[in-house]
Design a protein around this motif. Sequence first.
Motif, PDB file in Angstrom:
ATOM      1  N   VAL A 199      25.861 -38.593 -17.512  1.00 18.73           N
ATOM      2  CA  VAL A 199      25.248 -39.810 -17.048  1.00 18.73           C
ATOM      3  C   VAL A 199      25.090 -40.016 -15.586  1.00 18.73           C
ATOM      4  N   PHE A 200      26.106 -39.578 -14.888  1.00 24.81           N
ATOM      5  CA  PHE A 200      26.061 -39.578 -13.375  1.00 24.81           C
ATOM      6  C   PHE A 200      25.639 -38.401 -12.571  1.00 24.81           C
ATOM      7  N   THR A 212      32.083 -38.503 -16.658  1.00 21.81           N
ATOM      8  CA  THR A 212      31.228 -39.617 -17.662  1.00 21.81           C
ATOM      9  C   THR A 212      30.438 -39.126 -18.426  1.00 21.81           C
ATOM     10  N   LEU A 258      18.982 -43.366 -15.008  1.00 24.84           N
ATOM     11  CA  LEU A 258      20.244 -43.191 -14.737  1.00 24.84           C
ATOM     12  C   LEU A 258      20.217 -42.509 -13.172  1.00 24.84           C
ATOM     13  N   ARG A 282      24.356 -51.568 -12.220  1.00 25.35           N
ATOM     14  CA  ARG A 282      24.907 -52.182 -13.147  1.00 25.35           C
ATOM     15  C   ARG A 282      24.324 -53.323 -13.875  1.00 25.35           C
ATOM     16  N   THR A 341      33.833 -45.519 -23.157  1.00 22.01           N
ATOM     17  CA  THR A 341      32.913 -44.412 -23.503  1.00 22.01           C
ATOM     18  C   THR A 341      33.347 -44.341 -25.132  1.00 22.01           C
ATOM     19  N   MET A 357      21.690 -52.012 -16.162  1.00 27.56           N
ATOM     20  CA  MET A 357      22.090 -51.468 -17.351  1.00 27.56           C
ATOM     21  C   MET A 357      22.307 -52.707 -18.286  1.00 27.56           C
ATOM     22  N   THR A 414      27.979 -47.700 -21.957  1.00 24.57           N
ATOM     23  CA  THR A 414      28.911 -46.742 -21.608  1.00 24.57           C
ATOM     24  C   THR A 414      28.777 -46.728 -19.884  1.00 24.57           C
ATOM     25  N   VAL A 415      27.570 -46.606 -19.623  1.00 29.45           N
ATOM     26  CA  VAL A 415      27.468 -46.540 -18.089  1.00 29.45           C
ATOM     27  C   VAL A 415      27.758 -47.848 -17.328  1.00 29.45           C
ATOM     28  N   GLU A 416      27.459 -48.852 -17.876  1.00 23.87           N
ATOM     29  CA  GLU A 416      28.064 -50.194 -17.189  1.00 23.87           C
ATOM     30  C   GLU A 416      29.601 -50.183 -17.129  1.00 23.87           C
ATOM     31  N   ASN A 428      37.657 -46.137 -18.415  1.00 25.56           N
ATOM     32  CA  ASN A 428      36.276 -45.754 -18.619  1.00 25.56           C
ATOM     33  C   ASN A 428      36.253 -44.819 -19.795  1.00 25.56           C
TER      34      ASN A 428
END
Length: 515
Positions: free
Chosen positions: A188-189, A181, A211, A251, A467, A254, A128-130, A463
């Motif tokens: 996460v951010f 996000t 993170l 990235r 997710t 991740m 999800t983060v990537e 995005n």
Amino acid sequence: MSESTDRVQRVGKLIADLAEDPATAGKFASWINSGPNVELTWPEVWTHVATEDLIALSKRADVGLQEVTAQVAHEVPPFVESIAPACIKAFGVPDADVPSAADPYTAQIDALTLAIRSAADGLSLAQTVEGALTEVVENLQSVHRLTVQSLNGTNSSTGLASLQAEASQCLFEINRIAAQTDFNGLQVFSQELDQVVRVGADEGETLTIHLQKVDSEALGLDSIDLTLKDHPDPGPLQLISTALDRVVSFRGEMGAAQNQLDSIIVNLDNTITNLSAARARLQAKAFEAADPGAPSAADQYTAQIDALTLASGNAANGVALTQAAEDALKQVVEHLQRMYTVTAQGVNGTNSRTILSLLQADVAQCRAEIDTISAQTDFNGIRILAEESPQVIRVGADESEILTIHLQKTDTVTLGVDTADLTRQDPAGPDLLAPITTAIDSVHNYRGALSAARDRLSGIIANLDNTIAGLSEARASESKTANLTKREILQQTATEALRTPGEGPQGILALLNTL
């Protein structure tokens, strides 16, 4: 595997297969103490017994394949009733309070199963983060492109302001990604955070996912102003390059975390398989049937997936709306440009009255077309160019996660091009071209705002989809684990009953157990 164990597992597998098959599972009411089992049909059994076993049974019983299969189908329901959870203790299964030889294996298997779930969640988090960082990189690259354009000395003040406005939209989108996000309740951010993932049976066996905060302030881009002629050090290009390097590095981390977690999950799966085989050789564990009405472990993800799917659909509607508005405005600009060309001819003092009347008719036609477009452009019942109207679009799981598209009225009155008359022009009167130029600039700016909104919505959709994919994978992992546990319960309980003298299957089913 010993011959006797193989024989026991053959019938135990048949029972587990039948209880797991959607076509026959409902016939095993005794598993949940809700009544007697329903007799099976021979085709239902046929699909779950190996052909060579059926042939061997047919030869031993000296009957046809269909008849022997029908007899197995007849004998399975009463046998399954005999091993219902309420009767488990009658077959010599140790009391739950008494430690068994299998308990050490069970504890470790449970811990490793929990570790797999944790690692799978960590994997989904990293994915999800990537995915979100990919959208951040695209927006940063857009800001970089706009910055390069702004440093060209031929830009006017209006041009620089337009570039700054588009860059601001990209930075707003980065901030929205950073703020919204979400992975299963974790922003996460939103901050610098070490997310510790348990990846083994012991508490100390962990993997840490680092993170980072990635909004425009954290990336050092909140003060970029492309309208400036002289930029302070470090310059905007250096700031953006630094931000890109940071996000690309993030990235990459991740991606590395995903590779690690993939390997960990495979290794844990192999370990659990081996431990389960060892436990099965020692002793079958007594299980209680789970409450069918209880929520599964995967349900925690379903509500968020549903909300994000709805948000993705909303954002897709927003993309379609902005596209429809842009297409209509393209036609408005074409008519304004035609009006400008005709007016430029009309203000030439050499035109006769007849020519001026013809030119004025052309201008009037352009006005009529613009007003028609403004009044009639429709998107899902909304006259999107007929009035000032903010369209609020929910773009996240929470109601507060919204994006507003500001629709504007674009008729000739609003644009200020409704009154000029070429047949009555006064050399000392107002400039007839200036209002058209202003209107063209206004519509261009409006189109730019809509284009930026569409780009943001496209990034939001990507995005959200990332997710949703991560959450869906986590949910699938939970469901898979739950299904494997259910099968283990059924097969081990049946296997325990088969090992107990005097309580095993009779007739053809007993022959199947001796093949």
